[in-house]
Design a protein around this motif. Structure first.
Motif, PDB file in Angstrom:
ATOM      1  N   LYS A  92       0.729  -1.204  -0.112  1.00 31.04           N
ATOM      2  CA  LYS A  92      -0.055   0.095  -0.027  1.00 31.04           C
ATOM      3  C   LYS A  92       0.791   1.207  -0.079  1.00 31.04           C
ATOM      4  O   LYS A  92       0.644   2.312  -0.783  1.00 31.04           O
ATOM      5  N   GLY A  93       1.766   1.223   0.680  1.00 29.81           N
ATOM      6  CA  GLY A  93       2.709   2.613   1.071  1.00 29.81           C
ATOM      7  C   GLY A  93       3.776   2.507  -0.443  1.00 29.81           C
ATOM      8  O   GLY A  93       3.835   3.738  -0.846  1.00 29.81           O
ATOM      9  N   LEU A  94       3.883   1.495  -1.244  1.00 31.28           N
ATOM     10  CA  LEU A  94       4.542   1.457  -2.298  1.00 31.28           C
ATOM     11  C   LEU A  94       3.759   2.146  -3.480  1.00 31.28           C
ATOM     12  O   LEU A  94       4.261   2.186  -4.515  1.00 31.28           O
ATOM     13  N   CYS A  95       2.659   2.139  -3.136  1.00 33.82           N
ATOM     14  CA  CYS A  95       1.449   2.596  -4.235  1.00 33.82           C
ATOM     15  C   CYS A  95       1.549   4.149  -4.669  1.00 33.82           C
ATOM     16  O   CYS A  95       1.518   5.075  -5.120  1.00 33.82           O
ATOM     17  N   GLY A  96       2.564   4.981  -3.489  1.00 36.93           N
ATOM     18  CA  GLY A  96       2.747   6.146  -3.765  1.00 36.93           C
ATOM     19  C   GLY A  96       1.742   7.124  -3.491  1.00 36.93           C
ATOM     20  O   GLY A  96       0.494   6.878  -2.901  1.00 36.93           O
ATOM     21  N   ILE A  97       1.836   8.405  -4.101  1.00 35.21           N
ATOM     22  CA  ILE A  97       0.688   9.626  -4.171  1.00 35.21           C
ATOM     23  C   ILE A  97      -0.165   9.172  -5.225  1.00 35.21           C
ATOM     24  O   ILE A  97       0.116   8.785  -6.262  1.00 35.21           O
ATOM     25  N   PRO A  98      -1.532   8.888  -4.990  1.00 35.66           N
ATOM     26  CA  PRO A  98      -2.591   8.660  -5.696  1.00 35.66           C
ATOM     27  C   PRO A  98      -2.754   9.745  -6.810  1.00 35.66           C
ATOM     28  O   PRO A  98      -2.918  10.977  -6.516  1.00 35.66           O
ATOM     29  N   PRO A  99      -2.869   9.443  -8.206  1.00 33.22           N
ATOM     30  CA  PRO A  99      -3.155  10.319  -9.123  1.00 33.22           C
ATOM     31  C   PRO A  99      -4.436  11.106  -8.995  1.00 33.22           C
ATOM     32  O   PRO A  99      -4.637  12.286  -9.343  1.00 33.22           O
ATOM     33  N   VAL A 100      -5.437  10.357  -8.526  1.00 38.54           N
ATOM     34  CA  VAL A 100      -6.861  10.771  -8.192  1.00 38.54           C
ATOM     35  C   VAL A 100      -7.244  10.429  -6.914  1.00 38.54           C
ATOM     36  O   VAL A 100      -6.984   9.093  -6.647  1.00 38.54           O
ATOM     37  N   ARG A 101      -7.685  11.390  -5.755  1.00 37.99           N
ATOM     38  CA  ARG A 101      -8.371  10.726  -4.781  1.00 37.99           C
ATOM     39  C   ARG A 101      -9.364  11.915  -4.327  1.00 37.99           C
ATOM     40  O   ARG A 101      -9.256  12.994  -4.401  1.00 37.99           O
ATOM     41  N   ASP A 102     -10.550  11.109  -4.180  1.00 36.73           N
ATOM     42  CA  ASP A 102     -12.018  12.174  -4.155  1.00 36.73           C
ATOM     43  C   ASP A 102     -11.792  13.103  -5.340  1.00 36.73           C
ATOM     44  O   ASP A 102     -11.734  12.720  -6.462  1.00 36.73           O
ATOM     45  N   ASN A 103     -11.774  14.238  -4.765  1.00 36.06           N
ATOM     46  CA  ASN A 103     -11.949  15.467  -6.163  1.00 36.06           C
ATOM     47  C   ASN A 103     -10.439  15.882  -6.261  1.00 36.06           C
ATOM     48  O   ASN A 103     -10.600  16.917  -7.120  1.00 36.06           O
ATOM     49  N   ILE A 104      -9.706  15.426  -5.766  1.00 39.58           N
ATOM     50  CA  ILE A 104      -8.295  16.018  -6.051  1.00 39.58           C
ATOM     51  C   ILE A 104      -7.655  15.209  -7.152  1.00 39.58           C
ATOM     52  O   ILE A 104      -7.488  14.088  -7.166  1.00 39.58           O
ATOM     53  N   ILE A 105      -6.997  16.123  -8.104  1.00 41.96           N
ATOM     54  CA  ILE A 105      -6.425  15.474  -9.249  1.00 41.96           C
ATOM     55  C   ILE A 105      -4.713  15.870  -9.325  1.00 41.96           C
ATOM     56  O   ILE A 105      -4.644  16.969  -8.891  1.00 41.96           O
ATOM     57  N   ARG A 106      -4.036  15.018  -9.889  1.00 40.44           N
ATOM     58  CA  ARG A 106      -2.526  15.457  -9.857  1.00 40.44           C
ATOM     59  C   ARG A 106      -1.959  15.201 -11.445  1.00 40.44           C
ATOM     60  O   ARG A 106      -1.395  14.093 -11.573  1.00 40.44           O
ATOM     61  N   PRO A 107      -2.490  16.078 -12.301  1.00 40.61           N
ATOM     62  CA  PRO A 107      -1.972  15.783 -13.677  1.00 40.61           C
ATOM     63  C   PRO A 107      -0.299  15.701 -14.080  1.00 40.61           C
ATOM     64  O   PRO A 107      -0.034  15.099 -15.015  1.00 40.61           O
ATOM     65  N   LEU A 108       0.582  16.311 -13.364  1.00 40.40           N
ATOM     66  CA  LEU A 108       1.870  16.306 -13.423  1.00 40.40           C
ATOM     67  C   LEU A 108       2.598  14.871 -12.463  1.00 40.40           C
ATOM     68  O   LEU A 108       3.717  15.020 -12.669  1.00 40.40           O
ATOM     69  N   LEU A 109       1.674  14.201 -12.241  1.00 39.15           N
ATOM     70  CA  LEU A 109       2.402  13.034 -11.360  1.00 39.15           C
ATOM     71  C   LEU A 109       3.492  12.108 -12.064  1.00 39.15           C
ATOM     72  O   LEU A 109       4.096  11.439 -11.509  1.00 39.15           O
ATOM     73  N   THR A 110       3.463  12.089 -13.449  1.00 38.44           N
ATOM     74  CA  THR A 110       4.277  11.191 -14.006  1.00 38.44           C
ATOM     75  C   THR A 110       5.530  12.012 -14.708  1.00 38.44           C
ATOM     76  O   THR A 110       6.405  11.416 -15.269  1.00 38.44           O
ATOM     77  N   CYS A 111       5.415  13.275 -14.391  1.00 41.51           N
ATOM     78  CA  CYS A 111       6.526  14.043 -14.873  1.00 41.51           C
ATOM     79  C   CYS A 111       7.566  14.399 -13.663  1.00 41.51           C
ATOM     80  O   CYS A 111       7.149  14.740 -12.617  1.00 41.51           O
ATOM     81  N   THR A 112       8.849  14.355 -13.918  1.00 46.76           N
ATOM     82  CA  THR A 112       9.956  14.398 -13.093  1.00 46.76           C
ATOM     83  C   THR A 112      10.192  15.905 -12.949  1.00 46.76           C
ATOM     84  O   THR A 112       9.758  16.775 -13.584  1.00 46.76           O
ATOM     85  N   GLY A 113      10.576  16.215 -11.547  1.00 51.87           N
ATOM     86  CA  GLY A 113      11.075  17.677 -11.261  1.00 51.87           C
ATOM     87  C   GLY A 113      11.780  18.471 -12.422  1.00 51.87           C
ATOM     88  O   GLY A 113      11.485  19.483 -12.664  1.00 51.87           O
ATOM     89  N   GLU A 114      12.619  17.445 -12.643  1.00 51.30           N
ATOM     90  CA  GLU A 114      13.668  17.989 -13.513  1.00 51.30           C
ATOM     91  C   GLU A 114      12.981  18.544 -14.833  1.00 51.30           C
ATOM     92  O   GLU A 114      13.115  19.546 -15.632  1.00 51.30           O
ATOM     93  N   GLU A 115      11.920  17.590 -15.453  1.00 50.12           N
ATOM     94  CA  GLU A 115      11.384  17.796 -16.893  1.00 50.12           C
ATOM     95  C   GLU A 115      10.461  19.078 -16.666  1.00 50.12           C
ATOM     96  O   GLU A 115      10.276  19.810 -17.582  1.00 50.12           O
ATOM     97  N   ILE A 116       9.838  19.323 -15.506  1.00 53.09           N
ATOM     98  CA  ILE A 116       8.976  20.402 -15.260  1.00 53.09           C
ATOM     99  C   ILE A 116       9.823  21.698 -15.304  1.00 53.09           C
ATOM    100  O   ILE A 116       9.537  22.425 -15.984  1.00 53.09           O
ATOM    101  N   ARG A 117      11.073  21.831 -14.645  1.00 53.10           N
ATOM    102  CA  ARG A 117      11.768  23.013 -14.567  1.00 53.10           C
ATOM    103  C   ARG A 117      12.091  23.195 -15.962  1.00 53.10           C
ATOM    104  O   ARG A 117      12.345  24.372 -16.530  1.00 53.10           O
ATOM    105  N   GLN A 118      12.700  22.135 -16.731  1.00 52.80           N
ATOM    106  CA  GLN A 118      13.123  22.350 -18.048  1.00 52.80           C
ATOM    107  C   GLN A 118      12.126  22.803 -19.008  1.00 52.80           C
ATOM    108  O   GLN A 118      12.145  23.780 -19.842  1.00 52.80           O
ATOM    109  N   ALA A 119      10.638  22.422 -18.767  1.00 51.63           N
ATOM    110  CA  ALA A 119       9.597  22.749 -19.700  1.00 51.63           C
ATOM    111  C   ALA A 119       9.241  24.197 -19.416  1.00 51.63           C
ATOM    112  O   ALA A 119       8.977  24.895 -20.310  1.00 51.63           O
ATOM    113  N   CYS A 120       9.531  24.673 -18.069  1.00 55.32           N
ATOM    114  CA  CYS A 120       9.157  25.946 -17.622  1.00 55.32           C
ATOM    115  C   CYS A 120      10.180  26.888 -18.318  1.00 55.32           C
ATOM    116  O   CYS A 120       9.807  27.933 -18.873  1.00 55.32           O
TER     117      CYS A 120
END
Lengths: 438, 438
Positions: free
Chosen positions: B146-174
């Motif tokens: 269960k702990g290895l499942c990590g942060i859920p992409p969706v939980r209730d009404n919370i969504i996390r669209p960037l969950l498969t992008c690395t921090g480095e990829e995001i900074r580079q994209a910015c």
């Protein structure tokens, strides 16, 4: 020895590792782990009436040092009245001769040697630190729950009583109990990665949690429980879905994706085919529809008529090198021989209707044919479907062409354009040497 | 933005994160992740007819810098014509007042603020690097699948669209897309451990595999699939086993241990009780037999009559402080009053048969009694079993003793030795003030 004995006892009991009267072959290198393992088993020898044989493999890698290790183990066995056997291999050279990695070759030779005594059990000295390294290593390279299960405490006749003791605990136990051991100066097991994990990564985790290895051990145990449960479901599912060398896809689809994926892995592994995560995702998509999916090289998975099957596809048959035996005979002779030989010719057409050169090639995407006598034109794809030719065999069916286009599908039909009729004078016969290519 | 947009699109599609006309509240701190998230959502605004509101929380931790971040986000929103809302909290002081960690308190306040707009969706900027850190952190502290499942992409009404992008990829994209962002100089989220993992451990894994984060991401996805499958089995099992505030143990035992453990976790969590791996093992053993098992403090699990239930046990009732109201009346008066009052007395015995002092205590392991009129002697354990007294209540049942031993079990029976009979002159009545202790 007390603490590691307690841990080993627990594990031995949990997995029923030892039975009364067992003949146990113990792999002993002379290092702390295998010496502790030997001493543990010796402490059970009388109570369980074990016959213990120490098997030592001298890998021929560390010269004098390695030979001295063997001598050290031999003397220890003599002092404890334990049977001892050893072989020398030249791991580096022999591995190269067999096109294997040194570690892989050594492992194969070790187990060959251990099994040569025909023991009830083979005991190896893998410990918890090895197990944690294995799990971290697999995690770094990509794994699923199965990889996180780590080293199994029992596999076939192999038992690992020290698998819940850390390397540090074992070394400490050896010191406390005066168990002698030798230190191996090399480590050729995935040398860089494993040493990097052991020396650099694990200590950093220990800063967060000094009991890191034991903590991970519990995780491994928990994942093993999950995996064992899922495996039981997978085995049931496999039994239901598997028939006639293929899997029932509608049944497979009724299972959860976690189960379906493992069933596919199990099915493909029966063909010696390993499949990675990316391809597995593709196959699971395929199950919902139809078609074929390439795993690697000529390994395909084909879904049709509600069944999934493995297919080895000769995608590129070299038609230029197929021997074509051409023969032209009169229509009269042909008709006579047909009756006389009671023979179905592989390919025949009206020789005079051929335009220019005749040659053989594989099918292309938009090939069409008007099968003789049928009064219609259709794609080869449709024709092959009608004829029930397996997807993986389609590329190997020779298509006979002349300068105007397709004149026939070898083994199946000729085009209306070249069909012999009442005016036919000469018949062209073709023989194609397909060898083992189809 | 191209690559992270593609990844986000995939995830949004897979989990059906956004629907036409959604009102989305986006948490934006001004850092690269949340700014990229905002820009991603803005790129979908027209197509999906989204209403987007940017919610910013100024935590009052970094003084001027933090206030400037808020101003930066506000100006950006103005330039893009996006609704903007902000609150200031004093996280450190308020957390202390509420006896919570700063991070936990802040998280609660953030989601309170986000939800105050009554949105369809709350979008947060968690990325793959956060997810990998979370998984490694949990692994270091001990976890199951269960702990290895990590942060859920969706939980209730919370969504996390960037969950498969690395921090480095995001900074580079910015950088590539000219998306402005501010750099947060603090990190108070489990500061030491998380920073240690991010700065020291992850880079070492990257030396083994530069795509380490993406590799772990696939592992997380695979474990999520397994967990989701097991959860569905667990939910079925729970529904079958749960009844009357307890679980049917024989049914529970028919399931695999991986399932049974999760059913127990689910059951106990309904009482707000978390259970660790060690205690879970104990409970699973208990299910196979009977008895009680302590989870923590006064939290117990009790197995009896084929049912497992949670029990809060007052293990240590302070019998010394129970008020004992002693009253001696004549036998005549007792018999008259019995009839008159139609009352069942809690405890009465022949006063003259008492030896020395009378006092109250809890039961001890080997206590025995000869229940009046039954002509036998038995352990209190057996008596309690017969009387159907719940295990968790047994320690709270007052045992009345005199200098010779047990004279009675308060509320249930007296010993033959002190039973009133035809020769009885005085009756001793006792009233014990149990308050809310039972």
């Amino acid at each position: 020895m007390l603490e590691i004995t307690a841990k080993a006892d627990l594990l031995v009991k949990k997995y029923n590792m030892l039975s009364h009267g067992d003949f146990v072959v113990v792999g002993v290198s002379g290092g702390p782990d295998s010496m502790a393992l030997l001493c543990y088993l010796l402490s059970k020898r009388e109570e369980l009436d074990l016959r213990i044989l120490v098997a030592n493999v001298e890998h021929g890698i560390r010269g004098k040092e390695s030979v001295a290790d063997t001598e050290f183990v031999k003397q220890f066995c003599k002092s404890k009245d334990v049977e001892f056997a050893t072989i020398s291999i030249n791991a580096v050279d022999e591995a190269k001769q067999n096109s294997l990695g040194v570690e892989e070759y050594s492992r194969i030779k070790r187990y060959e040697f251990f099994n040569s005594f025909n023991p009830d059990k083979i005991a190896t000295a893998h410990n918890l630190s090895d197990n944690v390294e294995t799990v971290l290593f697999r995690m770094s390279r990509g794994t699923s729950a199965k990889g996180l299960c780590g080293i199994p405490p029992v596999r076939d006749n192999i038992i690992r009583p020290l698998l819940t003791c850390t390397g540090e605990e074992i070394r400490q136990a050896c010191k406390n109990s005066g168990i002698p051991f030798r230190t191996d100066s090399t480590n050729f097991d995935d040398a860089y990665s494993r040493n990097h994990i052991r020396q650099n990564i694990v200590p950093l985790f220990k800063r967060l949690n000094p009991s890191f290895e034991t903590t991970v051990s519990r995780m491994i145990e928990s994942i093993n429980e999950d995996e064992s449960f899922i495996k039981s479901v997978v085995d049931d599912c496999y039994e239901q879905c598997f028939d006639n060398s293929s899997l029932n896809t509608s049944l497979l689809n009724s299972y959860d994706v976690a189960v379906a994926k493992r069933v596919v892995i199990k099915y493909l592994s029966s063909y010696g085919v390993a499949v990675d995560d990316y391809h597995l995702g593709g196959i699971v998509e395929l199950i919902k529809s139809n078609g074929k999916f390439q795993i690697a090289n000529d390994n395909f998975v084909v879904c049709e008529k509600g069944r999934l099957r493995y297919a080895k596809m000769n995608q590129t048959v070299d038609f230029d090198n197929l021997f074509v035996n051409k023969q032209i005979i009169t229509n009269e002779e042909f008709l006579t021989n047909c009756k006389l030989w009671r023979e179905k010719f592989d390919f025949f057409c009206d020789c005079d209707k051929i335009s220019g050169n005749i040659y053989v090639r594989g099918r292309t995407e938009n090939d069409k044919i008007s099968p003789a006598g049928r009064g219609c034109t259709k794609t080869l794809k449709k024709l092959f479907n009608e004829l029930g030719i397996n997807i993986e065999k389609r590329a190997c069916v020779p298509i006979i062409c002349d300068d105007k286009g397709i004149v026939g599908v070898y083994g199946y039909c000729v085009d209306e354009r070249v069909k012999p009729d009442s005016s036919t004078k000469n018949i062209l016969l073709l023989k194609i040497l397909l060898e083992d290519k189809i």
